[in-house]
Design a protein around this motif. Sequence first.
Motif, PDB file in Angstrom:
ATOM      1  N   LEU A  74     -20.501  43.856  38.949  1.00 28.03           N
ATOM      2  CA  LEU A  74     -19.404  43.150  39.598  1.00 28.03           C
ATOM      3  C   LEU A  74     -18.590  42.407  38.543  1.00 28.03           C
ATOM      4  N   ALA A  75     -17.271  42.389  38.707  1.00 27.09           N
ATOM      5  CA  ALA A  75     -16.415  41.839  37.657  1.00 27.09           C
ATOM      6  C   ALA A  75     -16.590  40.327  37.474  1.00 27.09           C
ATOM      7  N   PHE A  76     -16.484  39.546  38.570  1.00 25.26           N
ATOM      8  CA  PHE A  76     -16.459  38.083  38.420  1.00 25.26           C
ATOM      9  C   PHE A  76     -17.260  37.390  39.527  1.00 25.26           C
ATOM     10  N   CYS A  77     -17.805  36.231  39.168  1.00 26.62           N
ATOM     11  CA  CYS A  77     -18.349  35.290  40.145  1.00 26.62           C
ATOM     12  C   CYS A  77     -17.657  33.939  39.928  1.00 26.62           C
ATOM     13  N   VAL A  78     -17.348  33.267  41.025  1.00 25.24           N
ATOM     14  CA  VAL A  78     -16.846  31.896  40.947  1.00 25.24           C
ATOM     15  C   VAL A  78     -17.942  30.986  41.508  1.00 25.24           C
ATOM     16  N   VAL A  79     -18.449  30.081  40.679  1.00 28.05           N
ATOM     17  CA  VAL A  79     -19.575  29.223  41.049  1.00 28.05           C
ATOM     18  C   VAL A  79     -19.051  27.828  41.405  1.00 28.05           C
ATOM     19  N   LEU A  80     -19.378  27.404  42.623  1.00 30.38           N
ATOM     20  CA  LEU A  80     -18.963  26.075  43.095  1.00 30.38           C
ATOM     21  C   LEU A  80     -20.199  25.180  43.195  1.00 30.38           C
ATOM     22  N   ASP A  81     -20.100  23.980  42.603  1.00 26.76           N
ATOM     23  CA  ASP A  81     -21.160  22.992  42.802  1.00 26.76           C
ATOM     24  C   ASP A  81     -20.515  21.650  43.127  1.00 26.76           C
ATOM     25  N   SER A  82     -21.297  20.731  43.674  1.00 33.00           N
ATOM     26  CA  SER A  82     -20.746  19.469  44.175  1.00 33.00           C
ATOM     27  C   SER A  82     -20.058  18.673  43.088  1.00 33.00           C
ATOM     28  N   GLU A  83     -20.671  18.592  41.911  1.00 28.79           N
ATOM     29  CA  GLU A  83     -20.100  17.796  40.818  1.00 28.79           C
ATOM     30  C   GLU A  83     -18.768  18.384  40.362  1.00 28.79           C
ATOM     31  N   GLY A  84     -18.727  19.701  40.231  1.00 24.14           N
ATOM     32  CA  GLY A  84     -17.488  20.336  39.777  1.00 24.14           C
ATOM     33  C   GLY A  84     -16.368  20.198  40.796  1.00 24.14           C
ATOM     34  N   ILE A  85     -16.693  20.430  42.071  1.00 20.47           N
ATOM     35  CA  ILE A  85     -15.680  20.361  43.119  1.00 20.47           C
ATOM     36  C   ILE A  85     -15.099  18.951  43.211  1.00 20.47           C
ATOM     37  N   ILE A 118     -20.085  31.950  44.745  1.00 19.42           N
ATOM     38  CA  ILE A 118     -21.453  31.432  44.809  1.00 19.42           C
ATOM     39  C   ILE A 118     -21.365  29.917  44.973  1.00 19.42           C
ATOM     40  N   CYS A 119     -22.124  29.371  45.939  1.00 19.38           N
ATOM     41  CA  CYS A 119     -21.972  27.938  46.188  1.00 19.38           C
ATOM     42  C   CYS A 119     -23.252  27.324  46.766  1.00 19.38           C
ATOM     43  N   ASP A 120     -23.335  25.983  46.671  1.00 21.02           N
ATOM     44  CA  ASP A 120     -24.385  25.234  47.355  1.00 21.02           C
ATOM     45  C   ASP A 120     -24.172  25.335  48.862  1.00 21.02           C
ATOM     46  N   GLU A 121     -25.261  25.082  49.618  1.00 19.26           N
ATOM     47  CA  GLU A 121     -25.204  25.134  51.077  1.00 19.26           C
ATOM     48  C   GLU A 121     -24.128  24.223  51.642  1.00 19.26           C
ATOM     49  N   ASN A 122     -23.988  23.018  51.065  1.00 25.15           N
ATOM     50  CA  ASN A 122     -23.031  22.055  51.609  1.00 25.15           C
ATOM     51  C   ASN A 122     -21.577  22.371  51.246  1.00 25.15           C
ATOM     52  N   LEU A 123     -21.352  23.445  50.468  1.00 26.81           N
ATOM     53  CA  LEU A 123     -19.988  23.808  50.062  1.00 26.81           C
ATOM     54  C   LEU A 123     -19.524  25.133  50.683  1.00 26.81           C
ATOM     55  N   GLU A 144     -15.563  26.947  32.449  1.00 29.00           N
ATOM     56  CA  GLU A 144     -15.182  25.965  33.466  1.00 29.00           C
ATOM     57  C   GLU A 144     -13.672  25.790  33.436  1.00 29.00           C
ATOM     58  N   LEU A 145     -13.060  25.770  34.615  1.00 25.37           N
ATOM     59  CA  LEU A 145     -11.612  25.616  34.686  1.00 25.37           C
ATOM     60  C   LEU A 145     -11.241  25.089  36.069  1.00 25.37           C
ATOM     61  N   PRO A 146     -10.017  24.552  36.217  1.00 22.18           N
ATOM     62  CA  PRO A 146      -9.590  24.025  37.511  1.00 22.18           C
ATOM     63  C   PRO A 146      -9.611  25.105  38.590  1.00 22.18           C
ATOM     64  N   VAL A 147      -9.996  24.742  39.809  1.00 26.22           N
ATOM     65  CA  VAL A 147     -10.009  25.697  40.921  1.00 26.22           C
ATOM     66  C   VAL A 147      -8.620  26.293  41.113  1.00 26.22           C
TER      67      VAL A 147
END
Length: 514
Positions: A466-477, A417-422, A496-499
Amino acid sequence: MNRFEVPRGTRDFLPDEMVVRKHVERVVCETFDSFGFQQVQTPTFESFDLFAARSGEEIRESMFTFASDAGRYALRPELTAPICRLAASGILTSSPSPYKLYYCGACFRYCKPQAGRYREFYQAGTELLGAADELADAEVIALAVKVLRKLGISEFRLKIGNVGVFQKLLSQQNVTDNRLRKDWEVEVIHDIDRLMHTTELCQAMARRDELRPQDIAFVSSERSSLHHIQGDIDYRGEFEVLPGDNLTGSKLREQLEWLPKAAEDTLLQKWVADLSLPDETGKLLLKVAHIRGPSHSVIPQAKALLGNTVVMESLHKLSRVAEMLAAFGVRDYEVVLGTVRNLDFYTGTVFEIDSELLGAQKQICGGGRYDNLVQEFGGDPMPATGFAFGFDRLVEVFKKSTSDTCVSRAAIDVLIICDENLRGRSIEVAEDLRNAGLRVGIDLCGRSLEGQREYAGKLKWNDEPLAFCVVLDSEGIAAGKCKLRQMVKAGPTEQELPVSAVADEIQRRINLEK
């Protein structure tokens, strides 16, 4: 616009069904592999003459055929003949004998579609070529049983016989025309197979509290068939089948005991009238066919009935197979001398595995020894034995025997799951997770964050999220981090953990749940 339907006698398999079928196929193939068998694949169609030569009248009459390149071809109705064609070609001689081969593939027969019978169906089986020893027969039987045990199927019945007993008895009859001899030997053995099939089905139906529509249809069909045979031979015995009987209620129940007796008497008179088989020989064949039980009692019974005749060799081989099955840990079976298999090419040990979970079409596996087939297809003499599962029926028995949840899972392990720009970064993360062995999905429809979360909530299997979702956002990335959300019924948990660490963490959690 036209709407097209699936052809009669064929089926579509949707993803949830394919998960189960793939699991069953994987267990089957892994078990075959564990015995040293190797997979081969033959063409979906072959020369018509290949199958017409020795596949049996029922199969010959049900083939899908077509003409091409000035030749006549048939969609394969079974897979033993193609394997024998392959062996007869000599292409296997570069490998040491015996040749241990297996296959999984579609077959085709023109039949009346009904429960457990389709025009396109699947077989999974083995062929062991080049070994004449009874240990080879015992191994293929043990292998079939091992597959069922690996799948968690316990409600089945294994029957073992030796068609050589009847072939040897019939060979003693005085017939001057060798071609005719083969014809009537095959006809008698087919009749015995049919009689045993009718008897066992009637006994199974009698044990049911309530008869099914297909049971009634079977009784009606068998009565009609016997009526025609009796008309052909001018039958006037005590089991005459009269047309127009109303098969309902207690009268139908009575038929379940009466019908096998009628079939036996009708076939006996048919042998005498049409094949000039002596009455006493026919009665002896029927007595032998009904001998059944554990091997330690069946073999002595057969020897006492038949004396020191040409069948002793076949009975000795059957006894040896039984001894070796014990070493494989296979003890729960019945020796049924009337088990002869309804195919022309068997020469020795034969076996069948049934499950009453399937009703009338209860056979899930069958096979046996066929020592002459490779030579008849133009190859060198080569003893052989093998078997095939009706794969579709095997899947049905598996589903009735175990819970589907033991093999079911969602289409993916992880949704990004991510923002449009990611979106570009989400592809890179997905590829890293896939390279780590996970099944990963990304949003392909340009949904908003909220839309992606709603989509994730719909990805369920048997009500499991569903087992897992990985959420990406600009600040975290920007900090090299992401959020791992574990989807559980009680509510998602998030960390929260390192990619770079997310793949290992997901695998760790998956292993904890195993």
